[in-house]
Design a protein around this motif. Sequence first.
Motif, PDB file in Angstrom:
ATOM      1  N   GLY A   1     -27.817 -54.678  13.434  1.00 11.46           N
ATOM      2  CA  GLY A   1     -26.808 -55.711  13.242  1.00 11.46           C
ATOM      3  C   GLY A   1     -25.628 -55.265  12.400  1.00 11.46           C
ATOM      4  N   GLN A   2     -25.743 -54.136  11.717  1.00 13.52           N
ATOM      5  CA  GLN A   2     -24.661 -53.677  10.858  1.00 13.52           C
ATOM      6  C   GLN A   2     -24.187 -52.272  11.214  1.00 13.52           C
ATOM      7  OE1 GLN A   2     -26.393 -53.521   6.951  1.00 13.52           O
ATOM      8  NE2 GLN A   2     -27.311 -51.526   7.313  1.00 13.52           N
ATOM      9  N   GLY A   3     -24.780 -51.674  12.238  1.00 16.72           N
ATOM     10  CA  GLY A   3     -24.452 -50.291  12.577  1.00 16.72           C
ATOM     11  C   GLY A   3     -22.974 -50.056  12.791  1.00 16.72           C
ATOM     12  N   ALA A   4     -22.321 -50.930  13.565  1.00 13.44           N
ATOM     13  CA  ALA A   4     -20.895 -50.748  13.859  1.00 13.44           C
ATOM     14  C   ALA A   4     -20.050 -50.869  12.599  1.00 13.44           C
ATOM     15  CB  ALA A   4     -20.450 -51.773  14.897  1.00 13.44           C
ATOM     16  N   VAL A   5     -20.422 -51.819  11.736  1.00 12.79           N
ATOM     17  CA  VAL A   5     -19.663 -52.026  10.494  1.00 12.79           C
ATOM     18  C   VAL A   5     -19.780 -50.812   9.583  1.00 12.79           C
ATOM     19  CG1 VAL A   5     -19.460 -53.431   8.413  1.00 12.79           C
ATOM     20  CG2 VAL A   5     -19.905 -54.524  10.612  1.00 12.79           C
ATOM     21  N   MET A   6     -20.995 -50.305   9.409  1.00 17.70           N
ATOM     22  CA  MET A   6     -21.198 -49.153   8.546  1.00 17.70           C
ATOM     23  C   MET A   6     -20.507 -47.916   9.115  1.00 17.70           C
ATOM     24  SD  MET A   6     -22.790 -50.651   6.218  1.00 17.70           S
ATOM     25  CE  MET A   6     -23.162 -49.292   5.126  1.00 17.70           C
ATOM     26  N   PHE A   7     -20.527 -47.764  10.440  1.00 15.14           N
ATOM     27  CA  PHE A   7     -19.816 -46.647  11.058  1.00 15.14           C
ATOM     28  C   PHE A   7     -18.323 -46.777  10.785  1.00 15.14           C
ATOM     29  CE2 PHE A   7     -17.395 -44.872  14.609  1.00 15.14           C
ATOM     30  CZ  PHE A   7     -17.841 -43.558  14.599  1.00 15.14           C
ATOM     31  N   GLY A   8     -17.812 -48.015  10.844  1.00 11.34           N
ATOM     32  CA  GLY A   8     -16.394 -48.234  10.567  1.00 11.34           C
ATOM     33  C   GLY A   8     -16.036 -47.861   9.147  1.00 11.34           C
ATOM     34  N   PHE A   9     -16.885 -48.253   8.167  1.00 12.01           N
ATOM     35  CA  PHE A   9     -16.648 -47.879   6.773  1.00 12.01           C
ATOM     36  C   PHE A   9     -16.630 -46.358   6.620  1.00 12.01           C
ATOM     37  CE2 PHE A   9     -18.497 -52.079   5.026  1.00 12.01           C
ATOM     38  CZ  PHE A   9     -17.229 -52.656   5.060  1.00 12.01           C
ATOM     39  N   GLY A  10     -17.621 -45.719   7.229  1.00 16.23           N
ATOM     40  CA  GLY A  10     -17.698 -44.266   7.131  1.00 16.23           C
ATOM     41  C   GLY A  10     -16.492 -43.583   7.748  1.00 16.23           C
ATOM     42  N   PHE A  11     -16.019 -44.120   8.876  1.00 18.15           N
ATOM     43  CA  PHE A  11     -14.852 -43.539   9.550  1.00 18.15           C
ATOM     44  C   PHE A  11     -13.606 -43.683   8.684  1.00 18.15           C
ATOM     45  CE2 PHE A  11     -11.203 -43.915  12.471  1.00 18.15           C
ATOM     46  CZ  PHE A  11     -11.300 -42.677  13.107  1.00 18.15           C
ATOM     47  N   VAL A  12     -13.427 -44.853   8.071  1.00 18.81           N
ATOM     48  CA  VAL A  12     -12.270 -45.074   7.196  1.00 18.81           C
ATOM     49  C   VAL A  12     -12.313 -44.111   6.010  1.00 18.81           C
ATOM     50  CG1 VAL A  12     -11.195 -46.704   5.596  1.00 18.81           C
ATOM     51  CG2 VAL A  12     -11.923 -47.467   7.862  1.00 18.81           C
ATOM     52  N   CYS A  13     -13.500 -43.941   5.431  1.00 17.80           N
ATOM     53  CA  CYS A  13     -13.648 -43.018   4.304  1.00 17.80           C
ATOM     54  C   CYS A  13     -13.327 -41.583   4.721  1.00 17.80           C
ATOM     55  CB  CYS A  13     -15.075 -43.093   3.746  1.00 17.80           C
ATOM     56  SG  CYS A  13     -15.472 -44.633   2.897  1.00 17.80           S
ATOM     57  N   ALA A  14     -13.744 -41.207   5.918  1.00 24.54           N
ATOM     58  CA  ALA A  14     -13.467 -39.855   6.408  1.00 24.54           C
ATOM     59  C   ALA A  14     -11.967 -39.649   6.608  1.00 24.54           C
ATOM     60  CB  ALA A  14     -14.219 -39.615   7.709  1.00 24.54           C
ATOM     61  N   ILE A  15     -11.282 -40.667   7.148  1.00 28.54           N
ATOM     62  CA  ILE A  15      -9.824 -40.581   7.336  1.00 28.54           C
ATOM     63  C   ILE A  15      -9.125 -40.469   5.990  1.00 28.54           C
ATOM     64  CG2 ILE A  15      -7.783 -41.848   8.101  1.00 28.54           C
ATOM     65  CD1 ILE A  15      -9.384 -40.618  10.364  1.00 28.54           C
ATOM     66  N   GLU A  16      -9.601 -41.251   5.009  1.00 29.10           N
ATOM     67  CA  GLU A  16      -9.010 -41.194   3.667  1.00 29.10           C
ATOM     68  C   GLU A  16      -9.203 -39.808   3.048  1.00 29.10           C
ATOM     69  OE1 GLU A  16      -9.318 -43.363  -0.703  1.00 29.10           O
ATOM     70  OE2 GLU A  16     -10.844 -43.720   0.829  1.00 29.10           O
ATOM     71  N   THR A  17     -10.378 -39.235   3.246  1.00 32.65           N
ATOM     72  CA  THR A  17     -10.652 -37.894   2.717  1.00 32.65           C
ATOM     73  C   THR A  17      -9.692 -36.869   3.298  1.00 32.65           C
ATOM     74  OG1 THR A  17     -13.007 -38.421   2.451  1.00 32.65           O
ATOM     75  CG2 THR A  17     -12.399 -36.090   2.485  1.00 32.65           C
ATOM     76  N   ALA A  18      -9.496 -36.928   4.619  1.00 32.40           N
ATOM     77  CA  ALA A  18      -8.585 -35.989   5.274  1.00 32.40           C
ATOM     78  C   ALA A  18      -7.141 -36.197   4.805  1.00 32.40           C
ATOM     79  CB  ALA A  18      -8.675 -36.158   6.784  1.00 32.40           C
ATOM     80  N   THR A  19      -6.752 -37.460   4.656  1.00 30.56           N
ATOM     81  CA  THR A  19      -5.376 -37.771   4.230  1.00 30.56           C
ATOM     82  C   THR A  19      -5.112 -37.264   2.819  1.00 30.56           C
ATOM     83  OG1 THR A  19      -5.355 -39.748   5.627  1.00 30.56           O
ATOM     84  CG2 THR A  19      -3.704 -39.610   3.875  1.00 30.56           C
ATOM     85  N   MET A  20      -6.061 -37.538   1.897  1.00 34.49           N
ATOM     86  CA  MET A  20      -5.892 -37.101   0.511  1.00 34.49           C
ATOM     87  C   MET A  20      -5.876 -35.578   0.417  1.00 34.49           C
ATOM     88  SD  MET A  20      -5.438 -39.803  -1.226  1.00 34.49           S
ATOM     89  CE  MET A  20      -5.580 -39.179  -2.898  1.00 34.49           C
TER      90      MET A  20
END
Length: 205
Positions: free
Chosen positions: A49-68
Motif C-alpha cells: 500500500g505504500q510501495g509507490a510512495v516510498m519509491f517516489g520519496f527515494g527517487f526525489v532524494c536521488a535527484i536531490e543528491t545528483a543536483t547537489m
Amino acid sequence: MRGMPMRASARVAFVLVRHEVLLLTSVLRWLGRRAHGVGDDRAFGYARGQGAVMFGFGFVCAIETATMSVLLRGFPLLHGFFLVVDLYTILIVAGLHAASVTRPHVLTATTLRLRRFATVDLRVPLTGIASVHRELRTTHEKREGELDLVVGSQTTIALELAEPVEYLTFFGRRRAVRLVRFHADEPDALVAELRSVGGPVTATP
C-alpha cells in the motif's frame, strides 16, 4: 531541575538512535529475506500500500543528491557533507519500507500482532476482539481510544476490542485503545481468518 531536561533530551536521542538502528537492521533483513517475529505463524503484509510512495520519496532524494553534486562540485567539503547526508536519507527511506516488509502483521493461535514500520507493535488477544470488518478509509482523525495504522493514506480493516489494549508510543508512553484501524494487503483473507477463530469475535459486514 536542570537534570530533568538533560535526561529528557538523552531519552529522545536514545529513542531516535534506536529507531534508526532498527531501520538499518530492517534493510539487512530485507536483503536477506528474513521476516521479524513470524516463525511458523501466519503473516499478513501491508507494504504494498505504500510501495509507490516510498519509491517516489527515494527517487526525489536521488535527484536531490545528483543536483547537489553538480551545484557543489567546486566546494569539496560541502559536497562531501551533503553527499553523506543525502545518501543517509535515501538509506533511511529504504529502511522505512524495509521495516514494513520485514515486520508484517502476524496471526498466532492466540494473538493478532499489528505493526507499522518499526514504531508500532500492538498485540491483541484474539479473545479480546469484539468485532472485525472491512472498512476502507482514506481520512483519519485522532481520537481518544482509537489507533489508526495508516499505510499509503488508507486503512482497510476496523477492529473493535472488548477491553482496552495498551501499546507503547514512539517515545515509550503507554496508550490504551479500543478501536484499531489498520491496513493489510489482503484484507479479506485476514478478516476471514479472524472470523474463523470463533469465540467472541463478531463478523460485522
